[in-house]
Design a protein around this motif. Structure first.
Motif, PDB file in Angstrom:
ATOM      1  N   ASP A 261      24.624 -34.721 -48.275  1.00 34.45           N
ATOM      2  CA  ASP A 261      24.751 -36.055 -47.690  1.00 34.45           C
ATOM      3  C   ASP A 261      24.645 -37.100 -48.794  1.00 34.45           C
ATOM      4  N   SER A 262      24.661 -38.368 -48.436  1.00 37.57           N
ATOM      5  CA  SER A 262      24.664 -39.446 -49.433  1.00 37.57           C
ATOM      6  C   SER A 262      23.376 -39.503 -50.256  1.00 37.57           C
ATOM      7  N   LYS A 263      22.312 -38.855 -49.777  1.00 41.03           N
ATOM      8  CA  LYS A 263      21.050 -38.850 -50.525  1.00 41.03           C
ATOM      9  C   LYS A 263      20.837 -37.541 -51.275  1.00 41.03           C
TER      10      LYS A 263
ATOM     11  N   ARG B 214      20.798 -34.476 -50.007  1.00 37.59           N
ATOM     12  CA  ARG B 214      20.226 -33.394 -49.199  1.00 37.59           C
ATOM     13  C   ARG B 214      21.343 -32.445 -48.774  1.00 37.59           C
TER      14      ARG B 214
ATOM     15  N   ASN C  78      19.662 -31.943 -44.180  1.00 38.55           N
ATOM     16  CA  ASN C  78      20.090 -32.903 -43.179  1.00 38.55           C
ATOM     17  C   ASN C  78      20.910 -32.082 -42.191  1.00 38.55           C
TER      18      ASN C  78
ATOM     19  N   SER D 290      15.398 -32.621 -57.679  1.00 40.04           N
ATOM     20  CA  SER D 290      16.317 -31.843 -56.854  1.00 40.04           C
ATOM     21  C   SER D 290      16.912 -30.662 -57.611  1.00 40.04           C
TER      22      SER D 290
END
Length: 152
Positions: free
Chosen positions: A62-64, A66, A26, A8
């Motif tokens: 977001d939590s991941k 993204r 997202n 990332s």
């Protein structure tokens, strides 16, 4: 000992960009994966502004991990398609034109917004009103209205 750079954080398409070449978005709960050049394809757009920053810190995640955009995830597919080749392609009888126009305005895509503005078509020209009822075929509510009127 140096640690491997996470995917990332990989270097983006431009040497000075803090963004990776492949971007995970997202949008309203829908996940989209695209290339950074696609998001930068319309200079001045909201996505261009977001992804030309010198830091990724100000963008919501977001939590991941993204990038998160709090907009209509279903309609974003058409925004992203437009950004790929600057053409508008919609399914036949697309019922969300007004909402998609609002999304185009939010994402600061004025050319797309113009393409979505309702036009006076041949169907809507004077003397050819598509809402006229055929005199021999009453509208579905006409019979009910007639019976209510006679009952009174």
């Amino acid at each position: 000992m140096a640690l491997a750079e996470p995917a990332s954080c990989a270097k983006g398409g431009e040497d000075s960009s803090p963004f990776p070449e492949i971007i995970e978005l997202n949008v309203g709960g829908q996940v989209y994966i695209t290339r950074l050049p696609t998001l930068l394809s319309v200079p001045g757009s909201r996505l261009w502004q977001m992804f030309t920053q010198q830091s990724t810190r100000s963008l919501a995640r977001d939590s991941k991990g993204r990038f998160f955009v709090d907009r209509d995830g279903f309609l974003f597919r058409y925004i992203l398609d437009y950004m790929r080749d600057q053409q508008l392609v919609l399914p036949e009888h697309f019922p969300e034109r007004g909402r998609l126009q609002r999304e185009a305005e939010y994402f600061m895509l004025p050319e797309l917004a113009k393409l979505l503005v309702p036009k006076l078509s041949e169907q809507n020209s004077l003397g050819d009103d598509p809402c006229q009822s055929d005199p021999e075929e009453p509208s579905p509510g006409a019979e009910a209205a007639r019976s209510l009127g006679s009952a009174a």
